[in-house]
Design a protein around this motif. Sequence first.
Motif, mmCIF file in Angstrom:
data_model
loop_
_atom_site.group_PDB
_atom_site.id
_atom_site.type_symbol
_atom_site.label_atom_id
_atom_site.label_comp_id
_atom_site.label_asym_id
_atom_site.label_seq_id
_atom_site.Cartn_x
_atom_site.Cartn_y
_atom_site.Cartn_z
ATOM 1 N N SER A 310 0.822 -1.204 0.000
ATOM 2 C CA SER A 310 0.000 0.000 0.000
ATOM 3 C C SER A 310 0.857 1.256 0.000
ATOM 4 N N ILE A 311 0.420 2.238 -0.756
ATOM 5 C CA ILE A 311 1.076 3.553 -0.750
ATOM 6 C C ILE A 311 0.127 4.609 -0.192
ATOM 7 N N LEU A 312 -1.008 4.161 0.319
ATOM 8 C CA LEU A 312 -1.981 5.095 0.873
ATOM 9 C C LEU A 312 -1.496 5.667 2.197
ATOM 10 N N ASP A 313 -1.706 6.943 2.348
ATOM 11 C CA ASP A 313 -1.433 7.598 3.622
ATOM 12 C C ASP A 313 -2.733 7.832 4.382
ATOM 13 N N SER A 314 -3.799 8.167 3.633
ATOM 14 C CA SER A 314 -5.110 8.357 4.247
ATOM 15 C C SER A 314 -6.185 8.041 3.217
ATOM 16 N N GLU A 315 -7.360 7.668 3.718
ATOM 17 C CA GLU A 315 -8.480 7.357 2.830
ATOM 18 C C GLU A 315 -9.767 7.465 3.621
ATOM 19 N N GLU A 316 -10.784 8.097 3.040
ATOM 20 C CA GLU A 316 -12.058 8.228 3.731
ATOM 21 C C GLU A 316 -13.188 8.450 2.742
ATOM 22 N N LEU A 317 -14.336 7.906 3.080
ATOM 23 C CA LEU A 317 -15.560 8.225 2.361
ATOM 24 C C LEU A 317 -16.069 9.559 2.888
ATOM 25 N N ILE A 318 -16.622 10.379 2.016
ATOM 26 C CA ILE A 318 -17.037 11.721 2.416
ATOM 27 C C ILE A 318 -18.558 11.784 2.504
ATOM 28 N N PRO A 319 -19.115 11.877 3.705
ATOM 29 C CA PRO A 319 -20.574 11.973 3.846
ATOM 30 C C PRO A 319 -21.086 13.321 3.358
ATOM 31 N N ARG A 320 -22.377 13.376 3.052
ATOM 32 C CA ARG A 320 -22.982 14.598 2.529
ATOM 33 C C ARG A 320 -22.800 15.768 3.486
ATOM 34 N N GLN A 321 -22.841 15.502 4.792
ATOM 35 C CA GLN A 321 -22.693 16.572 5.778
ATOM 36 C C GLN A 321 -21.350 17.270 5.630
ATOM 37 N N GLU A 322 -20.294 16.487 5.395
ATOM 38 C CA GLU A 322 -18.967 17.093 5.235
ATOM 39 C C GLU A 322 -18.848 17.816 3.906
ATOM 40 N N ARG A 323 -19.464 17.269 2.863
ATOM 41 C CA ARG A 323 -19.458 17.941 1.567
ATOM 42 C C ARG A 323 -20.136 19.308 1.689
ATOM 43 N N CYS A 324 -21.143 19.365 2.522
ATOM 44 C CA CYS A 324 -21.860 20.614 2.735
ATOM 45 C C CYS A 324 -20.914 21.677 3.306
ATOM 46 N N GLY A 325 -20.062 21.259 4.255
ATOM 47 C CA GLY A 325 -19.082 22.181 4.812
ATOM 48 C C GLY A 325 -18.025 22.575 3.799
ATOM 49 N N GLU A 326 -17.610 21.626 2.971
ATOM 50 C CA GLU A 326 -16.620 21.923 1.941
ATOM 51 C C GLU A 326 -17.158 22.936 0.943
ATOM 52 N N TYR A 327 -18.438 22.817 0.643
ATOM 53 C CA TYR A 327 -19.061 23.767 -0.281
ATOM 54 C C TYR A 327 -18.863 25.197 0.221
ATOM 55 N N LEU A 328 -19.140 25.428 1.487
ATOM 56 C CA LEU A 328 -18.951 26.757 2.051
ATOM 57 C C LEU A 328 -17.478 27.147 2.068
#
Length: 420
Positions: A310-328
Amino acid sequence: MFGHKKEKKADRPAVAPGGDKLGVYVHIPFCKSKCDYCDFYSLAGREEQMDRYQKALLSHIAETAPIAQVPVDTIYFGGGTPSLYGEKRLKEILAALKKQLPVDKDAEITLEANPDSVDLRSLRRLRRAGFNRISLGMQSACPEELAAVHRPHTVQQTDQAVTMAKKAGFKNLSLDLIYGLPGQTEESWRATVEHALSLIPQHLSCYGLKVEEGTPLARRVEAGEVLPDDDTQADRYLWTVGRLERAGFAQYEISNFAKPGHESRHNLRYWLTRPYIGFGPGAHSDFGGRRYSFVRDLDAYIQGVLEGGSILDSEELIPRQERCGEYLMLRLRTALGIEEWEYRRNYFMDFAPLERRLEEFQAQGWAEKTAEGRWRFTPKGFLVSNQLIGDLLDRQEQAQLSDVLVRARARYSGRGEQEG
């Protein structure tokens, strides 16, 4: 595949979210020397690893291509110093991307470069290979300021690099500038901006100097060196916004200005939360509903790709609630800003608490509502955008908690009526 792990076909996203196109970022971590302020993942004196890194990159691209069969409309080679990597390697990577991914004919393909690491012959070959946008790290037109942060080029080399890029056929030229450098004065900053304008670029990125933890500059400040303070940086920023507007450069993001039609399509992808994939140590991706990054370690990345693991350092599924914050958080970095029905439609959230606060910001001169009904920050608002966005995120979270409580009460009330 993405993280150098086998994936089931059912897990492979066939299209980007919302049918959007895809951006590709290729990280070239090699530098001639490290600048005192830089905290990006880059390495000086590791040229002996370039061939193995090339092999790893090409292998990783080939493994990822079957998963990422989405039209690609931006490719960005960043670093580090991609121009130090050599035009043959850069052309080989671009050819592999074009062969294995559905790259649009009019895709924006950007190369970051330092003025001291380009020549006319190589630039002509890169332009013929498909690179059509170049971003030069000018930073300053003052020799003393360049020396103060150990930039490896001279003012004359910047001028020569611009001339060569234009002769090579690049019609989309961007220059990076930094205000707040050690020893910088109001006069020297204005001279830098005027010098940059005289080179007739299509795009300018103007960044305030940040003292990043662990950098040589941070150690210098800890030892007592004094830099231009926040108020001084604010004054230079506001002057720059006005000067570039008069020169025909529209501000489309906090630090970025462009002639009409020359906004960085790739960087806009990040700010507008559109999908992208990255290759190389420290590269980030946001694709198929998940966000992930690779290890910030050149040797570990090469070994992981070429020898397995593995070369992954981090990985996560992004819930709609967090996408909402990213939008702002991300849209409010841009001149496009946010809009009520866009917000309601995508996140099913009440916009009223945010609008009330935005109206208060408007009274302070920090925000404005456009004729199209979009809210965005003014240049003065951009200066304090971290605090303003933090405030809006708090209100968003309160609204989400309130919504959860209302739904819980409704469910409880419904059970009570049925039980009665």
